[in-house]
Design a protein around this motif. Structure first.
Motif, short mmCIF file in Angstrom:
data_model
loop_
_atom_site.label_atom_id
_atom_site.label_comp_id
_atom_site.label_asym_id
_atom_site.label_seq_id
_atom_site.Cartn_x
_atom_site.Cartn_y
_atom_site.Cartn_z
N MET A 1 3.56 -43.02 -4.68
CA MET A 1 4.88 -43.61 -4.86
C MET A 1 5.18 -43.87 -6.33
SD MET A 1 6.32 -43.66 -2.03
CE MET A 1 7.65 -44.81 -1.78
N VAL A 2 4.13 -44.33 -7.03
CA VAL A 2 4.32 -44.62 -8.45
C VAL A 2 4.73 -43.36 -9.19
CG1 VAL A 2 3.20 -45.43 -10.55
CG2 VAL A 2 2.70 -46.53 -8.37
N THR B 1 8.38 -42.52 -9.36
CA THR B 1 9.22 -43.14 -10.39
C THR B 1 9.07 -42.41 -11.71
OG1 THR B 1 7.59 -44.75 -11.15
CG2 THR B 1 8.96 -45.39 -9.26
N TYR B 2 7.88 -41.88 -11.95
CA TYR B 2 7.71 -41.05 -13.17
C TYR B 2 8.59 -39.82 -13.08
CZ TYR B 2 3.81 -43.54 -15.35
OH TYR B 2 3.05 -44.45 -16.01
N ALA C 1 11.31 -39.52 -11.37
CA ALA C 1 12.71 -39.96 -11.53
C ALA C 1 13.04 -40.11 -13.01
CB ALA C 1 12.93 -41.28 -10.79
N ALA C 2 12.11 -40.73 -13.74
CA ALA C 2 12.36 -40.92 -15.17
C ALA C 2 12.48 -39.58 -15.89
CB ALA C 2 11.23 -41.76 -15.78
N LEU D 1 13.37 -36.70 -14.53
CA LEU D 1 14.61 -36.05 -14.11
C LEU D 1 15.83 -36.67 -14.78
CD1 LEU D 1 14.25 -35.37 -10.27
CD2 LEU D 1 14.60 -33.71 -12.11
N ALA D 2 15.77 -37.98 -14.99
CA ALA D 2 16.93 -38.66 -15.56
C ALA D 2 17.10 -38.37 -17.04
CB ALA D 2 16.82 -40.17 -15.32
N THR D 3 15.99 -38.14 -17.72
CA THR D 3 16.11 -37.87 -19.15
C THR D 3 16.35 -36.38 -19.41
OG1 THR D 3 13.71 -37.88 -19.18
CG2 THR D 3 14.82 -39.81 -20.07
N PRO E 1 18.64 -34.16 -18.16
CA PRO E 1 19.99 -33.67 -18.48
C PRO E 1 20.35 -33.88 -19.95
CG PRO E 1 20.04 -34.99 -16.49
CD PRO E 1 18.66 -35.11 -17.04
N LEU E 2 19.98 -35.04 -20.47
CA LEU E 2 20.35 -35.33 -21.86
C LEU E 2 19.71 -34.31 -22.80
CD1 LEU E 2 21.75 -37.58 -23.71
CD2 LEU E 2 19.40 -38.06 -24.31
N PHE F 1 18.55 -31.43 -22.05
CA PHE F 1 19.11 -30.13 -21.70
C PHE F 1 20.45 -29.93 -22.42
CE2 PHE F 1 19.98 -27.36 -17.73
CZ PHE F 1 19.34 -26.30 -18.33
N ILE F 2 21.30 -30.95 -22.32
CA ILE F 2 22.64 -30.86 -22.93
C ILE F 2 22.51 -30.76 -24.45
CG2 ILE F 2 24.75 -32.17 -23.39
CD1 ILE F 2 24.49 -33.27 -20.51
#
Lengths: 299, 269, 333
Positions: free
Chosen positions: B1-2, B5-6, B8-9, B11-13, B15-16, B18-19
């Motif tokens: 599970m931990v 979250t890694y 998620a982190a 994946l969230a960073t 796009p930036l 990438f852009i």
């Protein structure tokens, strides 16, 4: 209500063995000689500089100070002592109309500065505060100003025009000299006021209050946040300053009151219990509650 | 599970990154001195620049700051000094409402209020629309920064005989200034990239104009126009414009962040 | 020091009593500066409600012809026919809701994951940079997202993402992924909006997770919970309404987002079940048609769309603020 002690500080000489022993327990370390104090008190006739008459101070409906009558003599140090929450700071803040800056706070009764009612109609709190300086528990140098500008801060807002740069420099030097800080900061007057030590900051705040030449200086536990060495410096300073101005000091430290004040007032639960020359109050308190407090039975 | 979250982190960073990477790859080729100095070229001619749009954006930002900063800082001062009052709570809530207002709604409001009566698009209308968008941001940071200033400073100034207004302006506001500057910069950075409020106000201009009562070019508008055009040359200009725009925005944002970090510890004890 | 009203102070002597006249004159009241200051700040504060009231009034006035002409049908009718002068905003409202829902479905788990990562698991050296990068997503101008959407995201969706969803996951059988995939689509808008609302949801979630009292965490750990169980059983339930508030705040952002959506959604006033079909949102409808609107009714209809959007975002933001506020108040009290 007001229990003025009939005992004058002069009549304390010579003190009884019993008195001396008792004071030794309450006041273990007298910094200044009682003899010096007695001489000083003898040479000038006391005139009242600041007087509270039936003064009550409220927060909303709660009275923090009730019906206080207290006269503070010119060029004397009056100490106000009492347990936490007794209203001593509120009383002090009523003397320069700082009390009313808290929302919901109000005052009844009157305070006379050299006979003028400071709560009178058409009187401005702002102007009152220019005549009655105040120093707080924690040092409050303005962080955006240099040491010099801090000392000069009060000059800028006085009525009339701002003194010239040279006059300002003189006033700043004089105020720092009197606050005993000149030697320590004269080479860095242009540096930030928050870069100096806490004790220096507190003396800077005293210098800032002195620069506007107030008639009265109010000190609200001025050494509460300082180390012993800085505390001693501030106490010496207060002792020296009283030759030129009326000083009212709130303190929770009885030894400090005993060391530096001429007269001491004891407050409890918003009321003034007793006021007397300091020696008298600490040696022969007239009220049982005062005695209980100074002998450490509560507080 | 931990590890989720890694992920998620990451994946969230992504796009930036990438852009930004694509932006640099696609835009850098067209970035040259001419891009900053020259006017847009007509379709078919290669090269040219966005000098008018860059200047236009700067003019629009200046108008916006002139409108937004005084109102925002003034309202922030009011909120910080009257906390708990009914009017203050109402204003704070409405400031949040204004902050959530879609930028396109601001655009049609500015059109209805400023462009329609005047009969023509103007830089002034665009700048005012952006300025109104700045107000809630500036109000909020001003209020927060003033609340950080210890009350003891206010008391010290009052005890010295400062009037309330002088206490507020030369002690409290002055002490909170680094934080407020940061907030103002963030607000400027945000409106600098806004396009929607400008569509029907500043409108855009293919020619040189610095007059505030006339339509004016702006980087975001120019990027939009070029992006939806069918021409490849314009597409690469759009990427270059985006790179410049994001450069402006990021430089302002990062400067704002650094300003807060380095100045706070020492300024407010 | 000629301006000094106080008496000269001679060391060693009592300050001579000054004439009362001097003192009483010098402490006379003069609060003009304070009155001007209070008046000015109050005026600036009042600007905000006045602006909003004026904005509502102006948009309401401009939208009135369309509302009075179509009544409730303006919201329920799905016919947006410019030449015929018939305007129903249903496709735009539908598109706004669908694209925002896609955005939230994609962004919420990611944002909460990041928030938990940052507040619970991230090694200290990673916290700042990751938080910074996620926050920076909010600083990128909408038009740049749109540009990226047109030239990077849409081609990427066309191949390999959509074939993968349709063929490998067999989602092509559902109506949501039916029909041709041109490029600009509701899905593209949803994905862009997900990226754009991510920083808002994540920032609020981070704050409310931090606001959960330490005692709650320690109580769970003391009962022998693992770190993850502690988060699941003690932290998340406490932060739930705050996180929901953050999600709704992100929704507010997504609903009103204009440029990026306009550039990738395809701008067609149709209601289609397929996420691959082009659509409209209220914001993109206004952005796309406003400058070409020639008839007064068309203009008024677009104003009305703006009015509806305005009301929706106020309601959504109001709910979000209220939820976040309850959590923060709970933590403080």
């Amino acid at each position: 209500m007001l229990n003025e002690s009939p005992v004058d500080s002069l009549s304390l000489q010579p003190e009884s063995v019993d008195d001396a022993a008792r004071r030794a327990t309450v006041v273990p370390r007298l910094l200044f000689q009682p003899a010096a104090r007695a001489t000083r008190a003898a040479e000038s006739v006391a005139t009242v500089c600041l007087a509270a008459q039936r003064l009550s101070a409220f927060f909303g409906d709660i009275a923090a100070v009730r019906d206080v009558d207290l006269s503070m003599e010119t060029c004397r140090v009056t100490a106000i002592i009492g347990p936490s929450g007794c209203g001593k700071s509120t009383l002090l803040r009523s003397f320069n109309r700082m009390h009313e800056t808290v929302s919901g706070a109000r005052v009844t009764g009157s305070v006379l500065l050299d006979g003028i009612p400071i709560y009178g109609d058409g009187t401005s709190a702002i102007a009152v505060r220019r005549h009655i300086g105040m120093v707080f528990q924690r040092p409050t140098p303005f962080p955006t100003m240099s040491i010099r500008d801090n000392v000069a801060a009060g000059l800028r807002v006085r009525e009339g025009k701002m003194p010239s740069r040279r006059d300002t420099d003189d006033i700043v030097e004089d105020a720092l000299q009197r606050a005993g800080l000149w030697a320590e900061v004269k080479d860095r007057l242009r540096t930030s006021a928050v870069a100096i030590s806490g004790g220096q900051q507190q003396r800077l705040c005293i210098a800032r209050a002195l620069a506007t030449k107030p008639r009265v200086l109010l000190l609200d536990e001025p050494t509460a946040s300082l180390d012993p060495a800085s505390t001693q410096k501030v106490e010496e300073l207060v002792y020296d300053l009283r030759s030129t101005m009326t000083i009212v000091m709130v303190t929770h430290n009885m030894q400090q009151a005993a060391r530096v004040s001429d007269r001491t007032a004891f407050m409890l639960n918003g009321s003034l219990i007793e006021v007397a020359p300091t020696n008298a109050l600490f040696t022969t308190p007239q009220d049982a509650r005062t005695e209980a407090y100074i002998t450490g039975r509560f507080g | 599970m931990v590890s989720l979250t890694y992920i998620a982190a990451a994946l969230a960073t992504l796009p930036l990154i990438f852009i930004l990477v694509h932006l640099v790859r696609a835009g850098a080729a067209s970035i040259n001195p001419a891009f900053f100095m020259q006017m847009p070229k007509p379709v078919g001619e290669s090269g040219g620049g966005m000098a008018n749009a860059i200047v236009g954006t700067l003019i629009l930002i200046s108008i916006a700051a002139t409108v937004g900063l005084p109102i925002g800082i003034g309202a922030g001062l009011y909120l910080a000094e009257h906390k708990g009052k009914r009017l203050a709570n109402t204003v704070r809530f409405l400031s949040d409402v204004l902050n959530g207002l879609p930028s396109i709604v601001m655009g049609i409001f500015a059109w209805q209020f400023l462009v329609r009566p005047a009969g023509h698009f103007s830089a002034l209308a665009g700048g005012i629309a952006l300025g109104v968008m700045m107000i809630p941001l500036v109000t909020r940071t001003t209020e927060e920064m003033i609340r950080i200033v210890p009350n003891s400073l206010r008391e010290a100034a009052l005890a010295l005989g400062y009037q309330r207004w002088r206490t507020s302006l030369s002690i409290i506001l002055r002490t909170a200034l680094p934080g407020i500057v940061t907030g103002a910069l963030v607000a400027v950075a945000r409106v600098a990239g806004e396009t929607a409020p400008l569509l029907f106000t500043a409108f855009g201009n293919q020619f040189w104009s610095a007059a505030i009562q006339r339509p004016i070019a702006a980087l975001p508008l120019q990027i939009f126009t070029y992006a939806i055009s069918p021409y490849d040359a314009w597409h690469s200009q759009a990427w270059a414009g985006a790179l410049v725009l994001i450069g402006i925005v990021l430089v302002i944002s990062i400067a704002a962040r650094l300003a807060t970090r380095s100045r706070f510890g020492s300024a407010v004890d | 020091m000629s301006t000094d009203a106080s008496p000269p102070l001679v060391p060693g002597q009592a300050a001579p009593p000054t004439e009362s006249g001097d003192l009483s004159r010098s402490i006379a009241s003069s609060g003009a500066g304070d009155r001007v200051y209070t008046g000015l700040t109050t005026f600036f504060a009042l600007c905000i409600p006045l602006l909003l009231a004026f904005l509502a009034l102006e948009i309401g006035r401009a939208a009135w012809p369309a509302f009075s002409r179509f009544g409730l049908g303006f919201i329920t009718s799905s016919e947006w026919n410019v030449p015929a002068g018939r305007f129903g905003a249903a496709p735009a409202i539908f598109g706004t809701i669908v694209s925002s829902v896609i955005a939230l479905v994609l962004a919420t788990p990611l944002a909460i994951g990041v928030a938990i990562f940052l507040s619970e698991f991230a090694p200290p050296w990673l916290q700042q940079p990751v938080a910074f990068l996620v926050d920076l997503l909010a600083a990128i101008p909408s038009v740049v997202y749109g540009l990226w959407g047109i030239f990077v995201l849409i081609p990427l969706l066309r191949d390999p993402v959509i074939p993968f969803l349709r063929d490998t996951l067999h989602l092509g059988a559902t109506p949501f992924f039916a029909g041709p995939a041109y490029g600009p689509s509701m899905l593209a808008a949803g994905v862009i909006l997900a990226i754009m609302s991510l920083p808002y949801i994540s920032a609020v979630s981070r704050e409310v997770l931090r606001a959960v009292p330490r005692s709650q965490r320690e109580a769970a750990l003391a009962l022998g919970a693992t770190r993850w169980e502690m988060i699941w059983d003690a932290v998340l339930p406490n932060a739930r309404s705050g996180i929901i508030g953050g999600v709704i705040l992100g929704l507010g952002r997504a609903l009103g987002e204009t440029m990026a959506v306009t550039m990738v959604i395809g701008n067609r006033a149709e209601i289609s079940a397929s996420l691959l079909a082009p659509g409209y949102t209220m914001a993109s409808l206004i952005a796309n048609e406003f400058s070409e609107a020639t008839s007064d009714l068309h203009l008024s209809a677009l104003m009305a769309v703006g009015g509806v959007l305005f009301v929706i975002t106020i309601v959504v933001n109001g709910i979000a603020r209220w939820l976040v506020w309850t959590v923060e108040r709970g933590a403080a009290g």
